[in-house]
Design an enzyme around this catalytic site. Structure first.
Site, short mmCIF file in Angstrom:
data_model
loop_
_atom_site.label_atom_id
_atom_site.label_comp_id
_atom_site.label_asym_id
_atom_site.label_seq_id
_atom_site.Cartn_x
_atom_site.Cartn_y
_atom_site.Cartn_z
N TRP A 35 2.75 11.76 0.66
CA TRP A 35 3.08 11.33 2.02
C TRP A 35 4.44 10.63 2.06
O TRP A 35 4.98 10.40 3.13
CB TRP A 35 1.99 10.44 2.61
CG TRP A 35 1.50 9.38 1.68
CD1 TRP A 35 1.99 8.13 1.54
CD2 TRP A 35 0.40 9.49 0.77
NE1 TRP A 35 1.29 7.45 0.59
CE2 TRP A 35 0.30 8.24 0.11
CE3 TRP A 35 -0.52 10.50 0.45
CZ2 TRP A 35 -0.69 8.01 -0.85
CZ3 TRP A 35 -1.49 10.24 -0.50
CH2 TRP A 35 -1.56 9.02 -1.15
N GLU A 48 -2.91 6.76 5.53
CA GLU A 48 -3.40 5.38 5.61
C GLU A 48 -4.88 5.32 5.97
O GLU A 48 -5.60 4.46 5.47
CB GLU A 48 -2.55 4.57 6.61
CG GLU A 48 -1.12 4.35 6.15
CD GLU A 48 -1.00 3.68 4.78
OE1 GLU A 48 -1.92 2.95 4.38
OE2 GLU A 48 0.02 3.92 4.08
N GLY A 92 -17.17 8.50 2.47
CA GLY A 92 -18.02 7.46 3.07
C GLY A 92 -17.49 7.01 4.42
O GLY A 92 -16.44 7.50 4.87
N TYR A 131 -2.96 -3.11 10.31
CA TYR A 131 -2.21 -2.65 9.14
C TYR A 131 -1.65 -1.24 9.38
O TYR A 131 -0.45 -0.99 9.15
CB TYR A 131 -3.10 -2.64 7.88
CG TYR A 131 -2.45 -1.85 6.80
CD1 TYR A 131 -1.34 -2.35 6.13
CD2 TYR A 131 -2.86 -0.54 6.51
CE1 TYR A 131 -0.67 -1.60 5.17
CE2 TYR A 131 -2.20 0.23 5.57
CZ TYR A 131 -1.11 -0.32 4.91
OH TYR A 131 -0.44 0.44 3.99
N ASP A 149 -1.48 -5.50 3.97
CA ASP A 149 -2.76 -5.03 3.41
C ASP A 149 -3.14 -5.96 2.25
O ASP A 149 -2.48 -6.98 2.04
CB ASP A 149 -2.65 -3.56 2.97
CG ASP A 149 -1.82 -3.40 1.71
OD1 ASP A 149 -1.10 -4.36 1.32
OD2 ASP A 149 -1.89 -2.33 1.08
N CYS A 203 2.20 -6.91 -9.23
CA CYS A 203 1.48 -8.14 -8.88
C CYS A 203 0.00 -7.81 -8.68
O CYS A 203 -0.56 -7.99 -7.60
CB CYS A 203 2.09 -8.75 -7.61
SG CYS A 203 1.57 -10.44 -7.34
N CYS A 213 8.53 -8.39 -13.03
CA CYS A 213 8.57 -8.48 -11.56
C CYS A 213 9.96 -8.89 -11.06
O CYS A 213 10.52 -9.88 -11.53
CB CYS A 213 7.54 -9.51 -11.09
SG CYS A 213 7.58 -9.78 -9.32
#
Ligand code: SF4
Length: 370
Positions: A35, A48, A92, A131, A149, A203, A213
């Site tokens: 995507w 999403e 689900g 979101y 998120d 993270c 990082c």
């Protein structure tokens, strides 16, 4: 989540540096997800909604199934519910699959087949929450909207040492406001995806890869060694109080220079290896200043100082939440003209305080002191 900046934001220095490091890191490390290769609002919507139900590696096969069978939002809108649910099988929460089809129908009937470009219009689509709205506006249209998120909650809580629980409305408002303040308005899509990707790859919840990082120089949780304590969830943990009484001991030498006493924290407790001010802890019970002054450790501290002058009203207070502890800290001032070398503390010029790594709690106490 309603966009707001009304909440009290934490201090957020280095915003520009954070944006630029995050963007450069994302350019180099972003995973080549399908995507991302062919960005459109429809593809963002599909991916999403699917990713709400599954991990990225599993979500990919569902994404391919949907885009092959329904190449456009019109194709999805024209499908029967049974057909959509068949493709959804295994994910689900079938109501989400049904909502996806209804959203596609609304996009075709009310928006001419184009996925809306405003928060208000996107809010009309069933199953499209805060979101996903932020993701569509920023990833697909590069509009300056934040999105938060689970990954972003984690990164922000650590980066700015935010102890507000992420499962409360107040906490969530704060995180959205912080995300908005941090947003790189010139590159919102890249910025938001960078935060999400950083949370997914670097993270991570346990043992984050702080040495790799890009935000490590600015990360307050890393600096205080509390990465794994954050983010906080109120619902899950039994939180016990811990009362800490710190002393800013200012020793002025003959030349009029101000020094303070610090020491390094040992092993077996929070903030291992960081520096702090002299401390008396009274456990889970707080005490009045009179009771504090009767403690043996207080007498030992005072007896190691020359001409001590104790100010009995605290000069700063701060409440600091860790995952299992609510710390209530107070800071008292003691002025003195000299120190007995037997005291187990290091005397440093006050102007060199910045050369020592203190827990964020100490920084926040000292920030209140003039
Ligand atoms: S330094 Fe560590 S805790 Fe801080 S944002 Fe980076 S990975 Fe997360």
């Amino acid at each position: 989540m309603k966009r707001t900046t009304a909440e009290a934001l934490p201090p957020m220095p280095h915003i520009r540096e954070i944006q630029s490091r995050l963007g450069a890191w994302y350019d180099e490390h972003a995973r080549p997800l399908p995507w991302r290769a062919d960005v459109s609002a429809y593809h963002v919507l599909l991916s999403e909604i699917i990713l709400q139900q599954t991990r990225v590696d599993q979500g990919m096969s569902y994404y391919h199934r949907f885009t092959e069978r329904f190449p456009s939002v019109e194709d999805l809108a024209a499908a029967s519910e049974d057909e959509v649910l068949l493709l959804w099988q295994g994910l689900g929460y079938y109501s989400r699959g049904r909502n996806l089809r209804r959203a596609a129908q609304l996009i075709v009937s009310d928006f001419g087949g184009e996925i809306p470009r405003t928060l208000e219009e996107l809010s009309r689509l069933p199953g499209v929450g805060p979101y996903t709205r932020g993701a569509i506006l920023s990833f697909a249209y590069d509009l300056p909207y934040p999105t938060v998120d689970g990954n972003v909650y984690r990164v922000l809580s650590r980066l700015f040492a935010l102890s507000a629980p992420i499962d409360t409305t107040t906490g969530q408002r704060l995180y959205w406001a912080v995300a908005e303040a941090l947003l790189d308005r010139a590159h919102p899509g890249r910025h938001n995806q960078g935060l999400i990707e950083l949370g997914a790859l670097c993270c991570i919840p346990r043992r984050p890869h702080c040495s790799e990082c890009p935000l490590q120089p600015y990360c307050l949780a890393h600096r205080s060694g509390i990465e794994e304590e954050l983010p906080i969830k109120q619902g899950k943990t039994k939180v016990l109080p811990r009362y800490m009484y710190y002393f800013l001991i200012r020793v002025t030498d003959e030349a009029g220079l101000s020094h303070i006493l610090i020491h390094r924290r040992g092993e077996g407790d929070i903030w291992q290896g960081l520096y702090e001010l002299p401390l008396i802890e009274t456990g889970e019970e707080g005490v009045e200043v009179e009771a504090l002054m009767e403690q043996a450790s207080f007498h030992r501290l005072l007896s190691g100082l020359q001409a001590p002058r104790f100010h009995s009203a605290p000069i700063a207070r701060h409440a600091h939440r860790l995952s299992h502890r609510q710390i209530y800290a107070s800071l008292f001032l003691i002025e003195a003209s000299g120190v007995d070398p037997s005291l187990p503390y290091r005397l440093i010029p006050e102007s060199e305080r910045g050369a020592y790594a203190f827990p964020i709690l100490i920084e926040r106490l000292l920030a209140q002191v003039r």
